[in-house]
Design a protein around this motif. Structure first.
Motif, PDB file in Angstrom:
ATOM      1  N   LEU A  28       0.814  -1.209   0.000  1.00 58.83           N
ATOM      2  CA  LEU A  28       0.000   0.000   0.000  1.00 58.83           C
ATOM      3  C   LEU A  28       0.850   1.263   0.000  1.00 58.83           C
ATOM      4  CD1 LEU A  28      -2.963  -0.672   2.464  1.00 58.83           C
ATOM      5  CD2 LEU A  28      -3.012  -0.555  -0.035  1.00 58.83           C
ATOM      6  N   VAL A  29       2.085   1.147   0.439  1.00 60.08           N
ATOM      7  CA  VAL A  29       2.956   2.314   0.516  1.00 60.08           C
ATOM      8  C   VAL A  29       3.156   2.917  -0.870  1.00 60.08           C
ATOM      9  CG1 VAL A  29       5.299   3.071   1.075  1.00 60.08           C
ATOM     10  CG2 VAL A  29       4.104   1.476   2.577  1.00 60.08           C
ATOM     11  N   ASN A  30       3.065   2.067  -1.895  1.00 63.44           N
ATOM     12  CA  ASN A  30       3.285   2.534  -3.262  1.00 63.44           C
ATOM     13  C   ASN A  30       2.063   3.204  -3.878  1.00 63.44           C
ATOM     14  OD1 ASN A  30       5.907   1.491  -3.256  1.00 63.44           O
ATOM     15  ND2 ASN A  30       5.169  -0.538  -3.860  1.00 63.44           N
ATOM     16  N   ASN A  31       0.960   3.216  -3.139  1.00 64.11           N
ATOM     17  CA  ASN A  31      -0.272   3.801  -3.659  1.00 64.11           C
ATOM     18  C   ASN A  31      -0.501   5.172  -3.051  1.00 64.11           C
ATOM     19  OD1 ASN A  31      -1.563   1.530  -5.298  1.00 64.11           O
ATOM     20  ND2 ASN A  31      -1.052   0.515  -3.383  1.00 64.11           N
ATOM     21  N   TYR A  32      -0.445   6.200  -3.890  1.00 66.71           N
ATOM     22  CA  TYR A  32      -0.618   7.562  -3.387  1.00 66.71           C
ATOM     23  C   TYR A  32      -1.963   7.716  -2.716  1.00 66.71           C
ATOM     24  CZ  TYR A  32      -0.978  12.617  -3.169  1.00 66.71           C
ATOM     25  OH  TYR A  32      -1.145  13.890  -2.719  1.00 66.71           O
ATOM     26  N   TYR A  33      -2.983   7.151  -3.326  1.00 65.96           N
ATOM     27  CA  TYR A  33      -4.263   7.206  -2.656  1.00 65.96           C
ATOM     28  C   TYR A  33      -4.998   5.873  -2.800  1.00 65.96           C
ATOM     29  CZ  TYR A  33      -7.441   7.590  -6.683  1.00 65.96           C
ATOM     30  OH  TYR A  33      -8.175   7.346  -7.798  1.00 65.96           O
ATOM     31  N   MET A  34      -5.852   5.617  -1.833  1.00 64.97           N
ATOM     32  CA  MET A  34      -6.745   4.474  -1.861  1.00 64.97           C
ATOM     33  C   MET A  34      -8.142   4.984  -1.580  1.00 64.97           C
ATOM     34  SD  MET A  34      -5.346   1.606  -2.629  1.00 64.97           S
ATOM     35  CE  MET A  34      -6.788   0.638  -2.145  1.00 64.97           C
ATOM     36  N   GLY A  35      -9.086   4.512  -2.351  1.00 61.07           N
ATOM     37  CA  GLY A  35     -10.451   4.964  -2.175  1.00 61.07           C
ATOM     38  C   GLY A  35     -11.425   3.825  -1.973  1.00 61.07           C
ATOM     39  N   TRP A  36     -12.470   4.101  -1.223  1.00 57.95           N
ATOM     40  CA  TRP A  36     -13.627   3.214  -1.137  1.00 57.95           C
ATOM     41  C   TRP A  36     -14.738   3.837  -1.985  1.00 57.95           C
ATOM     42  CZ3 TRP A  36     -14.325  -1.603   0.570  1.00 57.95           C
ATOM     43  CH2 TRP A  36     -13.399  -2.145   1.467  1.00 57.95           C
ATOM     44  N   TYR A  37     -15.334   3.017  -2.811  1.00 55.82           N
ATOM     45  CA  TYR A  37     -16.402   3.435  -3.695  1.00 55.82           C
ATOM     46  C   TYR A  37     -17.635   2.582  -3.395  1.00 55.82           C
ATOM     47  CZ  TYR A  37     -12.459   5.235  -6.453  1.00 55.82           C
ATOM     48  OH  TYR A  37     -11.319   5.887  -6.875  1.00 55.82           O
ATOM     49  N   ARG A  38     -18.790   3.038  -3.842  1.00 56.97           N
ATOM     50  CA  ARG A  38     -19.978   2.203  -3.712  1.00 56.97           C
ATOM     51  C   ARG A  38     -20.880   2.404  -4.925  1.00 56.97           C
ATOM     52  NH1 ARG A  38     -23.052   5.055   1.439  1.00 56.97           N
ATOM     53  NH2 ARG A  38     -23.832   6.928   0.360  1.00 56.97           N
ATOM     54  N   GLN A  39     -21.619   1.346  -5.200  1.00 52.20           N
ATOM     55  CA  GLN A  39     -22.535   1.371  -6.338  1.00 52.20           C
ATOM     56  C   GLN A  39     -23.816   0.658  -5.959  1.00 52.20           C
ATOM     57  OE1 GLN A  39     -21.034  -0.410  -9.966  1.00 52.20           O
ATOM     58  NE2 GLN A  39     -22.395   0.843 -11.217  1.00 52.20           N
ATOM     59  N   ALA A  40     -24.907   1.389  -5.969  1.00 53.59           N
ATOM     60  CA  ALA A  40     -26.224   0.795  -5.752  1.00 53.59           C
ATOM     61  C   ALA A  40     -26.790   0.382  -7.104  1.00 53.59           C
ATOM     62  CB  ALA A  40     -27.146   1.802  -5.069  1.00 53.59           C
ATOM     63  N   PRO A  41     -27.681  -0.587  -7.126  1.00 54.95           N
ATOM     64  CA  PRO A  41     -28.259  -1.042  -8.401  1.00 54.95           C
ATOM     65  C   PRO A  41     -28.855   0.121  -9.184  1.00 54.95           C
ATOM     66  CG  PRO A  41     -28.852  -2.542  -6.647  1.00 54.95           C
ATOM     67  CD  PRO A  41     -28.169  -1.383  -5.993  1.00 54.95           C
ATOM     68  N   GLY A  42     -28.478   0.204 -10.461  1.00 52.33           N
ATOM     69  CA  GLY A  42     -28.992   1.255 -11.322  1.00 52.33           C
ATOM     70  C   GLY A  42     -28.300   2.585 -11.190  1.00 52.33           C
ATOM     71  N   ASN A  43     -27.344   2.674 -10.276  1.00 57.70           N
ATOM     72  CA  ASN A  43     -26.619   3.932 -10.058  1.00 57.70           C
ATOM     73  C   ASN A  43     -25.175   3.822 -10.514  1.00 57.70           C
ATOM     74  OD1 ASN A  43     -28.983   4.771  -8.884  1.00 57.70           O
ATOM     75  ND2 ASN A  43     -28.157   4.975  -6.815  1.00 57.70           N
ATOM     76  N   ARG A  44     -24.514   4.954 -10.625  1.00 56.71           N
ATOM     77  CA  ARG A  44     -23.099   4.943 -10.972  1.00 56.71           C
ATOM     78  C   ARG A  44     -22.276   4.625  -9.729  1.00 56.71           C
ATOM     79  NH1 ARG A  44     -21.936  11.521 -11.358  1.00 56.71           N
ATOM     80  NH2 ARG A  44     -22.095  11.887  -9.094  1.00 56.71           N
ATOM     81  N   ARG A  45     -21.020   4.281  -9.936  1.00 55.49           N
ATOM     82  CA  ARG A  45     -20.097   4.010  -8.835  1.00 55.49           C
ATOM     83  C   ARG A  45     -19.536   5.337  -8.345  1.00 55.49           C
ATOM     84  NH1 ARG A  45     -16.095  -0.455 -10.479  1.00 55.49           N
ATOM     85  NH2 ARG A  45     -18.057  -1.609 -10.424  1.00 55.49           N
ATOM     86  N   ASP A  46     -19.688   5.604  -7.067  1.00 53.72           N
ATOM     87  CA  ASP A  46     -19.259   6.877  -6.492  1.00 53.72           C
ATOM     88  C   ASP A  46     -18.177   6.671  -5.433  1.00 53.72           C
ATOM     89  OD1 ASP A  46     -22.643   8.145  -6.536  1.00 53.72           O
ATOM     90  OD2 ASP A  46     -21.003   8.536  -7.946  1.00 53.72           O
ATOM     91  N   LEU A  47     -17.272   7.623  -5.359  1.00 51.96           N
ATOM     92  CA  LEU A  47     -16.241   7.622  -4.324  1.00 51.96           C
ATOM     93  C   LEU A  47     -16.850   8.128  -3.022  1.00 51.96           C
ATOM     94  CD1 LEU A  47     -13.177   7.391  -3.618  1.00 51.96           C
ATOM     95  CD2 LEU A  47     -13.000   9.799  -4.242  1.00 51.96           C
ATOM     96  N   VAL A  48     -16.652   7.382  -1.938  1.00 51.23           N
ATOM     97  CA  VAL A  48     -17.201   7.822  -0.652  1.00 51.23           C
ATOM     98  C   VAL A  48     -16.118   8.155   0.363  1.00 51.23           C
ATOM     99  CG1 VAL A  48     -19.399   6.615  -0.922  1.00 51.23           C
ATOM    100  CG2 VAL A  48     -17.490   5.450   0.190  1.00 51.23           C
ATOM    101  N   ALA A  49     -14.925   7.570   0.225  1.00 52.16           N
ATOM    102  CA  ALA A  49     -13.863   7.842   1.185  1.00 52.16           C
ATOM    103  C   ALA A  49     -12.516   7.700   0.498  1.00 52.16           C
ATOM    104  CB  ALA A  49     -13.946   6.895   2.375  1.00 52.16           C
ATOM    105  N   LEU A  50     -11.589   8.592   0.863  1.00 53.35           N
ATOM    106  CA  LEU A  50     -10.281   8.629   0.223  1.00 53.35           C
ATOM    107  C   LEU A  50      -9.197   8.699   1.286  1.00 53.35           C
ATOM    108  CD1 LEU A  50      -9.058   8.882  -2.636  1.00 53.35           C
ATOM    109  CD2 LEU A  50      -9.066  11.347  -2.298  1.00 53.35           C
ATOM    110  N   SER A  51      -8.151   7.905   1.119  1.00 47.20           N
ATOM    111  CA  SER A  51      -6.996   7.945   2.012  1.00 47.20           C
ATOM    112  C   SER A  51      -5.762   8.293   1.191  1.00 47.20           C
ATOM    113  CB  SER A  51      -6.811   6.577   2.683  1.00 47.20           C
ATOM    114  OG  SER A  51      -5.538   6.503   3.301  1.00 47.20           O
ATOM    115  N   ILE A  52      -5.103   9.390   1.548  1.00 46.69           N
ATOM    116  CA  ILE A  52      -3.877   9.807   0.883  1.00 46.69           C
ATOM    117  C   ILE A  52      -2.692   9.237   1.656  1.00 46.69           C
ATOM    118  CG2 ILE A  52      -2.543  11.774   0.024  1.00 46.69           C
ATOM    119  CD1 ILE A  52      -5.302  11.559  -1.188  1.00 46.69           C
TER     120      ILE A  52
END
Length: 112
Positions: A28-52
Motif C-alpha cells: 500500500l505504501v506505493n499507492n498515493y491514494y486508496m479509495g472506497w467506492y460504492r454502487q447501488a443497483p442502477g446507479n453509478r459508482r461513487d467515491l465515498v472515502a479517500l486515504s492519501i
C-alpha cells in the motif's frame, strides 16, 4: 498489476455498524491514494472515502462523520469503518487505487 479483494459486507439494521476490509496484493505504501467506492443497483459508482499516503483523508458529504477510512501498511489492507448506517448506504462497496481492475466488491444491505 495490483489487485484488491474486499470483504466484511453483510446485512445490518439501520443505526448499525460494519467494518469493511480491502486486501491488496501489493504494498500500500506505493499507492498515493486508496479509495472506497460504492454502487447501488442502477446507479453509478461513487467515491465515498479517500486515504492519501501522507495521512490525509476525505469523505463524501453523504458519509462524513459516519464513515472512517484507514490503512494498515504492514497488512497491506485498507479498512472502512461504517457507523450509523442508513438504508441509503445499501450498495456494493469496492476499493481501488485509481489504476487497477475493479474487484468483486462486498455487498452491504441496511434494512430493518
Amino acid at each position: 498489476q495490483v489487485q484488491f479483494v474486499e470483504s466484511g459486507g453483510g446485512v445490518v439494521e439501520p443505526g448499525g455498524s460494519l467494518r469493511l476490509a480491502c486486501a491488496s496484493s501489493g504494498s500500500l505504501v506505493n499507492n498515493y491514494y486508496m479509495g472506497w467506492y460504492r454502487q447501488a443497483p442502477g446507479n453509478r459508482r461513487d467515491l465515498v472515502a479517500l486515504s492519501i499516503v501522507d495521512g490525509r483523508t476525505n469523505y463524501s458529504d453523504s458519509v462524513k462523520g459516519r464513515f472512517t477510512i484507514s490503512r494498515d501498511n504492514v497488512k497491506n489492507t485498507v479498512y472502512l469503518q461504517m457507523n450509523g448506517l442508513k438504508p441509503e448506504d445499501t450498495a456494493t462497496y469496492y476499493c481501488n487505487n485509481g489504476a487497477s481492475p475493479w474487484g468483486q466488491g462486498t455487498r452491504v444491505t441496511v434494512s430493518s
